[in-house]
Design an enzyme around this catalytic site. Structure first.
Site, short mmCIF file in Angstrom:
data_model
loop_
_atom_site.label_atom_id
_atom_site.label_comp_id
_atom_site.label_asym_id
_atom_site.label_seq_id
_atom_site.Cartn_x
_atom_site.Cartn_y
_atom_site.Cartn_z
N TYR A 16 -4.00 -8.50 -0.77
CA TYR A 16 -3.48 -8.75 -2.11
C TYR A 16 -4.04 -10.03 -2.73
O TYR A 16 -4.70 -10.00 -3.76
CB TYR A 16 -1.95 -8.82 -2.08
CG TYR A 16 -1.36 -9.08 -3.45
CD1 TYR A 16 -1.34 -8.08 -4.42
CD2 TYR A 16 -0.87 -10.33 -3.81
CE1 TYR A 16 -0.84 -8.31 -5.69
CE2 TYR A 16 -0.36 -10.58 -5.07
CZ TYR A 16 -0.35 -9.56 -6.01
OH TYR A 16 0.14 -9.80 -7.27
N ILE A 17 -3.79 -11.18 -2.12
CA ILE A 17 -4.31 -12.43 -2.69
C ILE A 17 -5.77 -12.63 -2.34
O ILE A 17 -6.51 -13.30 -3.06
CB ILE A 17 -3.45 -13.63 -2.24
CG1 ILE A 17 -3.71 -14.86 -3.12
CG2 ILE A 17 -3.69 -13.96 -0.77
CD1 ILE A 17 -3.28 -14.71 -4.55
N SER A 46 -8.55 3.01 -0.91
CA SER A 46 -8.44 1.81 -1.74
C SER A 46 -9.25 0.66 -1.14
O SER A 46 -9.93 -0.09 -1.87
CB SER A 46 -6.98 1.39 -1.89
OG SER A 46 -6.37 1.17 -0.62
N PRO A 86 -2.01 -11.49 5.79
CA PRO A 86 -0.59 -11.38 5.43
C PRO A 86 0.32 -11.86 6.55
O PRO A 86 -0.13 -12.07 7.69
CB PRO A 86 -0.43 -9.87 5.18
CG PRO A 86 -1.46 -9.24 6.06
CD PRO A 86 -2.63 -10.18 6.03
N PRO A 88 2.50 -10.62 8.70
CA PRO A 88 2.53 -10.08 10.07
C PRO A 88 1.37 -10.56 10.94
O PRO A 88 1.46 -10.50 12.17
CB PRO A 88 2.46 -8.56 9.84
CG PRO A 88 3.01 -8.36 8.47
CD PRO A 88 2.54 -9.54 7.69
N LYS A 134 3.99 -20.26 10.00
CA LYS A 134 2.99 -20.96 9.21
C LYS A 134 2.90 -22.43 9.62
O LYS A 134 1.81 -23.01 9.67
CB LYS A 134 3.30 -20.83 7.72
CG LYS A 134 3.14 -19.41 7.19
CD LYS A 134 3.22 -19.37 5.67
CE LYS A 134 2.89 -17.99 5.14
NZ LYS A 134 2.81 -17.97 3.67
#
Length: 298
Positions: A16-17, A46, A86, A88, A134
């Site tokens: 996504y980012i 995709s 991401p 996970p 993180k």
């Protein structure tokens, strides 16, 4: 005369980012490589389409698993590593850290942050568990002496505007978390990516935490809804979701469904994105990026 452009390797570049990071890097003229799992018959159409688009833009695709020797080989080809894996896969970055240590050539590593400033907030347990992973990556980077930039980009603007307002569903009822008066920071994904590529190449941001908090992007839910009503000429009914309800959902929903409600509580009830300021001492290790953005101009 400008020196030779740094070569940038992006992990998670088809996500996504990550897609925005890749496009920003190319648009700013940096030689850009994307590390991605091998494409095969099981690859979603995709992702195949994204990879074809990257190829047409001049991106170098490196296909491989997150296996040590393969990662080291890729890292030796570049100067800067940006990770956008991401949640996970957050702890998979430990493999990237090991590979960077072995390669020994990286000028800067930007791990997969790009959200709330995890060293400054203490949210509900489900979101706390996300941030703990993180934080572990940040501490490993520091302990290994790897040059870094940690980016706190706050909310991805398009994602949260779509989530909060549901503009494509033609709804009449909009959920408001808390009383709707808590200030949040919404930054469009394209801007997050553009500034991230810039700070990754800026010597002033080496071994710094960069917080994206542009003044024009600080907005409450009620203000956001008001702007949307002005844009559409409609009036929407607000359904208020109390803090008590959000806390209860965070305690009763099974994982990972309990994570989103904990994030909503952190951002729109506690106001964690705006609950800290930087003192004179802290400004030595933090840089606030203040930018102009078009987010509120629907």
């Amino acid at each position: 005369m400008e020196s030779k452009k740094n070569r940038i390797l992006i992990f998670g570049g088809t996500g996504y980012i990550g897609k925005y990071m890749v496009k920003a890097s190319i648009s700013l003229g940096y030689p850009t490589l994307v590390y991605t799992r091998p494409l095969n018959s099981q690859t979603p159409p995709s992702k195949t389409q994204i990879c074809e688009e990257f190829n047409s833009m001049g991106v170098t695709l490196i296909q491989g698993e997150l296996e040590h020797d393969q990662i080291v080989k890729a890292i030796k080809q570049v100067d800067i590593v940006i990770c956008t894996l991401p949640y996970p896969q957050v702890l998979e970055q430990l493999k990237i850290i090991d590979a960077i240590n072995v390669a020994g050539n990286i000028k800067r590593f930007l791990p997969s942050d790009f959200g709330a400033e995890e060293d400054r907030i203490k949210p509900l347990p489900p979101f706390q568990a996300v941030l703990d992973k993180k934080r572990k990556i940040r501490r490993e980077i520091e302990a290994n002496g790897i040059p870094f930039t940690f980016v706190s980009a706050n909310c991805c603007g398009a994602y949260f505007v779509n989530y909060l307002l549901r503009p494509f569903e033609k709804v009449k009822d909009i959920a408001v978390y808390g009383n709707g008066e808590t200030k949040a920071v919404l930054n469009y994904e394209e801007d997050v990516a553009m500034y991230t590529i810039k700070v990754a190449n800026d010597p002033r941001t080496c071994n710094r935490v960069v917080v994206y908090r542009p003044s024009k992007n600080i907005i409450t839910q009620n203000e956001l809804i008001s702007l949307w009503e002005h844009k559409t000429g409609q009036n929407f009914h607000k359904t208020f979701v109390s803090e008590v309800e959000l806390v209860k959902l965070s305690q009763t929903l099974p994982p990972p469904e309990n994570i989103p409600v904990s994030i909503l509580h952190s951002i729109f009830v506690r106001g964690d994105l705006m609950n800290f300021e930087l003192g004179e001492y802290e400004l030595r290790s933090y840089i606030l990026i203040i930018t102009t953005n078009l987010l509120i101009n629907f």
